[in-house]
Design an enzyme around this catalytic site. Structure first.
Site, PDB file in Angstrom:
ATOM      1  N   HIS A  69       0.796  -1.231   0.000  1.00 30.61           N
ATOM      2  CA  HIS A  69       0.000   0.000   0.000  1.00 30.61           C
ATOM      3  C   HIS A  69       0.827   1.278   0.000  1.00 30.61           C
ATOM      4  O   HIS A  69       0.261   2.367   0.170  1.00 30.61           O
ATOM      5  CB  HIS A  69      -0.938   0.040   1.205  1.00 30.61           C
ATOM      6  CG  HIS A  69      -2.009  -1.006   1.191  1.00 30.61           C
ATOM      7  ND1 HIS A  69      -3.267  -0.777   0.670  1.00 30.61           N
ATOM      8  CD2 HIS A  69      -2.010  -2.280   1.625  1.00 30.61           C
ATOM      9  CE1 HIS A  69      -4.003  -1.859   0.805  1.00 30.61           C
ATOM     10  NE2 HIS A  69      -3.262  -2.796   1.374  1.00 30.61           N
TER      11      HIS A  69
ATOM     12  N   LYS B 276      -8.373  13.925   4.703  1.00 28.83           N
ATOM     13  CA  LYS B 276      -7.521  12.732   4.710  1.00 28.83           C
ATOM     14  C   LYS B 276      -6.515  12.903   5.831  1.00 28.83           C
ATOM     15  O   LYS B 276      -6.398  13.992   6.401  1.00 28.83           O
ATOM     16  CB  LYS B 276      -6.809  12.532   3.367  1.00 28.83           C
ATOM     17  CG  LYS B 276      -6.228  13.803   2.756  1.00 28.83           C
ATOM     18  CD  LYS B 276      -5.682  13.561   1.351  1.00 28.83           C
ATOM     19  CE  LYS B 276      -6.688  13.779   0.251  1.00 28.83           C
ATOM     20  NZ  LYS B 276      -6.896  12.620  -0.592  1.00 28.83           N
ATOM     21  N   ARG B 277      -5.779  11.835   6.152  1.00 32.68           N
ATOM     22  CA  ARG B 277      -4.727  11.960   7.139  1.00 32.68           C
ATOM     23  C   ARG B 277      -3.797  13.097   6.763  1.00 32.68           C
ATOM     24  O   ARG B 277      -3.526  13.345   5.580  1.00 32.68           O
ATOM     25  CB  ARG B 277      -3.931  10.652   7.251  1.00 32.68           C
ATOM     26  CG  ARG B 277      -4.611   9.593   8.068  1.00 32.68           C
ATOM     27  CD  ARG B 277      -4.875  10.028   9.483  1.00 32.68           C
ATOM     28  NE  ARG B 277      -3.665   9.992  10.268  1.00 32.68           N
ATOM     29  CZ  ARG B 277      -3.448   9.115  11.252  1.00 32.68           C
ATOM     30  NH1 ARG B 277      -4.355   8.213  11.571  1.00 32.68           N
ATOM     31  NH2 ARG B 277      -2.316   9.152  11.932  1.00 32.68           N
TER      32      ARG B 277
ATOM     33  N   LYS C  96       0.823  14.307   1.219  1.00 34.18           N
ATOM     34  CA  LYS C  96      -0.534  14.621   0.733  1.00 34.18           C
ATOM     35  C   LYS C  96      -0.721  16.113   0.485  1.00 34.18           C
ATOM     36  O   LYS C  96      -1.729  16.527  -0.102  1.00 34.18           O
ATOM     37  CB  LYS C  96      -1.578  14.120   1.733  1.00 34.18           C
ATOM     38  CG  LYS C  96      -1.630  12.600   1.868  1.00 34.18           C
ATOM     39  CD  LYS C  96      -2.679  12.178   2.894  1.00 34.18           C
ATOM     40  CE  LYS C  96      -2.661  10.699   3.228  1.00 34.18           C
ATOM     41  NZ  LYS C  96      -3.276   9.846   2.200  1.00 34.18           N
TER      42      LYS C  96
ATOM     43  N   THR D 201      -8.699   6.590  -1.963  1.00 31.57           N
ATOM     44  CA  THR D 201     -10.024   6.020  -2.180  1.00 31.57           C
ATOM     45  C   THR D 201     -11.113   7.068  -1.987  1.00 31.57           C
ATOM     46  O   THR D 201     -12.209   6.930  -2.527  1.00 31.57           O
ATOM     47  CB  THR D 201     -10.277   4.822  -1.243  1.00 31.57           C
ATOM     48  OG1 THR D 201      -9.746   5.131   0.049  1.00 31.57           O
ATOM     49  CG2 THR D 201      -9.619   3.571  -1.755  1.00 31.57           C
TER      50      THR D 201
ATOM     51  N   LYS E 282     -14.906   8.259  -3.861  1.00 27.81           N
ATOM     52  CA  LYS E 282     -16.168   8.529  -3.147  1.00 27.81           C
ATOM     53  C   LYS E 282     -16.743   9.880  -3.571  1.00 27.81           C
ATOM     54  O   LYS E 282     -17.955  10.005  -3.799  1.00 27.81           O
ATOM     55  CB  LYS E 282     -15.931   8.492  -1.631  1.00 27.81           C
ATOM     56  CG  LYS E 282     -15.493   7.120  -1.133  1.00 27.81           C
ATOM     57  CD  LYS E 282     -14.979   7.134   0.309  1.00 27.81           C
ATOM     58  CE  LYS E 282     -14.266   5.807   0.607  1.00 27.81           C
ATOM     59  NZ  LYS E 282     -13.489   5.835   1.859  1.00 27.81           N
TER      60      LYS E 282
HETATM   61  C1  26V Z   1       2.986   5.102   6.189  1.00 26.54           C
HETATM   62  C2  26V Z   1       3.996   6.015   6.234  1.00 26.54           C
HETATM   63  C3  26V Z   1       5.028   5.867   7.247  1.00 26.54           C
HETATM   64  C4  26V Z   1       6.188   6.834   7.125  1.00 26.54           C
HETATM   65  C5  26V Z   1       5.810   8.185   6.589  1.00 26.54           C
HETATM   66  C6  26V Z   1       5.057   8.106   5.325  1.00 26.54           C
HETATM   67  C7  26V Z   1       4.003   7.074   5.333  1.00 26.54           C
HETATM   68  C8  26V Z   1       3.019   7.171   4.418  1.00 26.54           C
HETATM   69  C9  26V Z   1       2.009   6.258   4.374  1.00 26.54           C
HETATM   70  C10 26V Z   1       1.992   5.220   5.264  1.00 26.54           C
HETATM   71  C11 26V Z   1       0.860   4.270   5.232  1.00 26.54           C
HETATM   72  C12 26V Z   1       1.133   3.071   4.446  1.00 26.54           C
HETATM   73  C13 26V Z   1      -0.027   2.204   4.211  1.00 26.54           C
HETATM   74  C14 26V Z   1      -1.277   2.936   3.786  1.00 26.54           C
HETATM   75  O1  26V Z   1      -2.085   3.264   4.616  1.00 26.54           O
HETATM   76  N1  26V Z   1      -1.454   3.164   2.501  1.00 26.54           N
HETATM   77  C15 26V Z   1      -2.678   3.716   1.948  1.00 26.54           C
HETATM   78  O2  26V Z   1      -3.477   2.641   1.494  1.00 26.54           O
HETATM   79  C16 26V Z   1      -4.683   3.056   0.879  1.00 26.54           C
HETATM   80  C17 26V Z   1      -5.466   1.813   0.542  1.00 26.54           C
HETATM   81  O3  26V Z   1      -4.783   1.068  -0.414  1.00 26.54           O
HETATM   82  C18 26V Z   1      -4.383   3.885  -0.348  1.00 26.54           C
HETATM   83  O4  26V Z   1      -5.595   4.327  -0.925  1.00 26.54           O
HETATM   84  C19 26V Z   1      -3.535   5.090   0.042  1.00 26.54           C
HETATM   85  O5  26V Z   1      -3.150   5.798  -1.119  1.00 26.54           O
HETATM   86  C20 26V Z   1      -2.290   4.618   0.781  1.00 26.54           C
HETATM   87  O6  26V Z   1      -1.553   5.717   1.284  1.00 26.54           O
END
Ligand code: 26V
Length: 872
Positions: A410, A605-606, A611, A716, A720
């Site tokens: 992801h 979003k987060r 982002k 996602t 929506k």
């Molecule tokens: C973790 C981290 C950790 C270090 C700093 C940057 C960073 C950025 C993102 C994450 C999360 C990784 C996993 C995640 O939540 N990915 C999300 O998954 C969604 C479902 O597939 C997708 O729509 C999002 O684009 C994606 O960020």
């Protein structure tokens, strides 16, 4: 089962029994000939009295009142709306149970191949409305409760969100469960029952994010069924000793003993499909001490020591880690991961063994989907079971493992790839660390065979990253232990193959690597959150929603209606009412009045640097400064805009929190500026949640998805918004690209550099930096105004502004001008309201691809090889 230590066994070595209780309830008892013993007693007495789903208003009313009287032990005269919610929920739950039991029974009898979705996060939101709609019971429940003096919408509002997730990854898991049940697929979810979900976000008077715990279980949770009879022991720490053969040589097997043992207890959550009897299961594990009380310590007068083991066991599932940022290296997080994968695999294995097939056939009956790398320990755990308990040879075990698991990636952000320190792994999971070393050894031997002498490659591909300390690379382990690997949108899946897993594609061949573009459930994200639009679609297409909601491509038939003025008027009126609904919500919750005649511009979003909420707020400031410089006549031509932000920052993510503070303080200034406030206002809505999204999304005219190209795996919420007729302003990233492919580029607003340019631009920032004043004067001016204290706290924002002035890793200065130009194009397009509504209709009409039904069917067919099971 007693949670007290039996004094007779104290101090005696007990051979660990993994599986504490067998769930006899799932398998019909049989006689010596294998014939089912059911029913016991008088068959008619059973059949005549079995409950069916309540369908009519009188039956529903009776069930509601009966729950008030008995389950809730309350009198009608003092029943408040919360009580009414609880009674309605219990009554709906009875209906779900009928279908859930039938589904489980039929799966057991038919023994089809099943898939299991392992996710540390399930962001379910509320359940009651969704269950009523999926069961097609909303109308009768509304009528029944109305007669008893309640409004169904007020009742629905009483439910707390189940917020066991951080963001997109957790909500995706929830959408996939809805689609699995709706498509009648035998899929179960496995996760953790956190006592506290994602924190509640508060905003201090200065604009800082504060976190408070989310005690979502405080009011009891009618949607879960505690299964105290389904429990497994899980071990941590201790020693792993290799078993020796008769010649004294070590083998692949080992014995793992000692350490701490805790219990995993199951809680089941029913997942109803839409317009089907199929009701699947989400099993969440709670940790409990194996012994509630250490009698030895207690007798020795050590009360604190006596309860200590119970404290540390309960801590495992106490809280969801609120970081989608860091968190690697935290022992408790690793404990969560192992606790959950071990309990889930034990449960899956027990169910498989009930079928009575040889273990070699495990992959013919079981597919396990790893939602990101969080459940990767399932790979060495299944190896451990097969080697040490089942006593299979290594190759046979590895064959089973690599045909069972599937891994979804992801994110390609390097800092987000999970790695665990080897010393921590050795301490907590000594046997698993041995197995990982063995997997690595055999794996690197095969790499060496294919690429002889390529030492760099071996170093790059090793499961163990050298360093102090050494670390286990979980994405690599997930990759080599899985049958297939996929990304979550076309661009992202290409990036997975060409960046983080490039060496693995070269070694294993490209066919192992695929793409499944994410999807969203149209039940929640259209029918539930936008009932008026759903009704308009049904009446226009002359198709019942039970049909088009499960075949979303049918929305294409709306395309000709974009040319129908009467239809456009209805479409636009619904958008307007949704804007008013949002304004009403903000008014009643925050006491703020919103101009509903303005364009609603939303980014929710987060909070993350990638982002680029910062780009958005700097754009707002730019707009404000521009308006301030306009004459009265010029201002009259401007299109009023209301900008909404919502989202949580990880508690330790300083820069993300500063962005929130800046947004809040910019809002404070511009919303109070009489010159401009009718033309531009700004709101940061605290405590973003699934339920808040359900109000915001249908109200948006335009939404922003503006990540640096190549960083947002999919997104996602973009889907929506578009499904609800909002237009998209975004970068050429993630699923934005596929949305544009579907709706046509003329219906989206794209800007910014493309992915291939990003690396070069970053190189320039590092080695040949150009001052911002030179490169992007408009942005420099905005930054200087913030620095000068236009929004107060001049020095507070410097660390945030410096991320742009120095290094600018997320390329705000490269994209700012084209971003402003894109916003101007949005304004211009909005002036021609007829054309805008046409774009809105066309966008919604082309969202068929983004149904999570399409996505889950791709997983079922091309990955898991499972088939739909119609429950009669
Ligand atoms: C973790 C981290 C950790 C270090 C700093 C940057 C960073 C950025 C993102 C994450 C999360 C990784 C996993 C995640 O939540 N990915 C999300 O998954 C969604 C479902 O597939 C997708 O729509 C999002 O684009 C994606 O960020």
């Amino acid at each position: 089962m007693s949670t007290f230590t039996d004094p007779k066994t104290i101090g005696k070595p007990v051979r660990p029994r993994r599986h504490v209780r067998t769930l006899t309830g799932y398998l019909p008892e049989t006689d010596a000939q294998g014939k089912e013993k059911w029913p016991r007693g008088d068959e008619k007495a059973w059949k005549d009295n079995m409950r069916d789903v309540d369908k009519d208003v009188p039956a529903i009313t009776k069930s509601f009142v009966s729950h008030v009287q008995t389950s809730l032990a309350r009198q009608p005269y003092n029943l408040d709306t919360l009580g009414a919610y609880q009674a309605a929920a219990l009554s709906v739950r009875d209906n779900l149970l009928v279908n859930w039991n039938e589904t489980a029974l039929q799966y057991t009898r038919r023994a089809p191949k099943r898939a299991y979705y392992l996710s540390l996060e399930f962001l379910m939101g509320r359940t009651l409305d969704n269950a009523l709609l999926n069961l097609d019971l909303k109308q009768p429940y509304a009528q029944a409760t109305q007669k008893l003096g309640f409004n169904i919408e007020d009742i629905l509002e009483k439910e707390r969100d189940a917020a066991l997730g951080n963001g997109g990854l957790g909500r995706l898991a929830a959408c996939y469960l809805d689609s699995s049940a709706s498509q009648e697929l035998p899929v179960w979810g496995y996760g953790l029952r956190y006592k506290y979900g994602i924190f509640q976000q508060l905003i201090s008077p200065e604009g800082n994010q504060l976190e408070a715990p989310d005690p979502w279980l405080d009011n009891q949770n009618p949607w879960e069924l505690p299964r105290l009879d389904v429990a497994y022991e899980v071990r941590f720490y201790g020693n792993a000793e290799r078993v020796r053969d008769e010649n004294g040589n070590t083998t692949d097997r080992a014995q793992w003993t000692g350490g701490q043992e805790v219990l995993a207890v199951a809680y089941d959550v029913m997942i109803p499909g839409s317009y089907t009897r199929t009701t699947n299961n989400l099993r969440l594990w709670e940790s409990k001490p194996k012994r509630g009380f250490d009698l030895n310590s207690f007798n020795a007068g050590n009360y604190e020591g006596a309860v200590e083991s119970s404290n540390s066991a309960a801590a495992i599932t106490s809280v969801l880690y609120p970081n989608d940022s860091t968190g690697f290296g935290k022992e408790l997080r690793l404990k969560q991961q192992y606790f959950w994968t071990a309990a889930s695999l034990a449960d899956i294995l027990r169910r498989f063994k009930n079928i009575g097939k040889p273990i070699q056939e495990f992959p013919d009956y079981v597919a396990v989907q790893l939602n990101d790398t969080h459940p990767t320990l399932a790979i060495p755990e299944l190896m451990r079971i097969l080697l040490d308990d089942e006593e299979l040879p290594w190759d046979a075990a590895w064959q089973i493992v690599t045909n069972t698991f599937f891994y979804t990636n992801h994110t390609v952000l390097p800092e987000a790839l999970e790695k665990w320190p080897v010393p921590l792994m050795e301490h907590l999971l000594p046997r698993h660390m041995q197995i990982i070393y063995d997997i690595n050894l055999f794996f690197l031997q095969s790499v060496e065979k294919k690429f002889p002498g390529d030492r760099d490659r071996l170093g790059r591909m090793s499961l163990i990253e050298e360093g102090f300390p050494k670390q286990v690379r979980m994405a690599f382990l997930a990759c080599i232990g899985s049958r297939k690997v996929n990304g979550v949108a076309e661009l992202h899946s290409e990036l997975v193959k060409t960046t983080i897993l490039k060496d693995f594609v070269e070694f294993e061949g490209v066919s192992k690597f695929g793409n499944v573009t994410n999807g969203i459930t149209p039940r929640r994200w259209l029918d539930q959150c936008n009932p008026e639009l759903s009704a308009l679609i049904s009446s226009t297409l002359k198709v019942d929603k039970s049909v088009w909601l499960k075949d979303l491509y049918q929305l294409e038939k709306l395309l000709p209606y974009a040319e129908d003025a009467a239809f456009r008027e209805k479409w636009a009126a619904i958008k307007q009412r949704n804007k008013e609904r949002l304004a009403h919500h903000v008014e009643t919750t925050l006491g703020l009045t919103i101009n509903t005649h303005a364009m609603f511009d939303v980014q929710i979003k987060r909070l993350h640097e990638y982002k680029r909420q910062t780009l958005n707020i700097l754009g707002v400031i730019h707009r404000y400064l521009t308006l301030k410089n306009m004459s009265k006549e010029e201002r009259e031509k401007v299109n009023p805009r209301v900008v909404f932000f919502a989202g949580k920052a990880a508690p330790a993510y300083y820069i993300a929190k500063l962005t929130i503070r800046l947004i809040v303080n910019v809002a404070r200034i511009i919303n109070a500026d009489a010159d401009t406030k009718d033309l531009l206002s700004l709101y940061f809505l605290p405590d973003y949640s699934v339920s808040l999204a359900e109000v915001l999304i249908p109200a948006s005219d335009i939404s922003q998805h503006i990540s640096t190209a190549g960083t947002e795996a999919s997104g996602t919420s973009n889907m929506k918004f578009c499904l609800n007729g909002g237009l998209l302003l975004g970068t050429v990233d993630g699923a934005n690209i596929e949305i544009a492919e579907e709706v046509g580029e003329s219906n989206v607003f794209f800007f910014g550099h493309l992915t291939p340019a990003v690396e070069d631009l970053r190189y320039q920032h590092t080695y040949h930096p150009v001052p911002i004043e030179e490169k992007c004067p408009a942005l420099a001016h905005v930054l200087n105004q913030v620095s000068a204290g236009l929004f107060g706290d001049a020095e507070v924002y410097e660390p945030l502004l410096n991320t742009i002035r120095q290094g600018d890793h997320y390329l705000l200065s490269d994209d700012f001008d084209s971003y402003i130009a894109a916003l101007a194009m949005v304004d211009e397009a909005y002036l021609d309201r007829t054309e805008w509504v046409k774009k809105s209709i066309r966008t919604s009409a082309k969202m068929g691809k983004f149904s999570s039904d399409r996505a889950i069917n791709e997983y079922a067919e091309s990955y898991w090889n499972i088939e739909a099971q119609h429950i009669s």
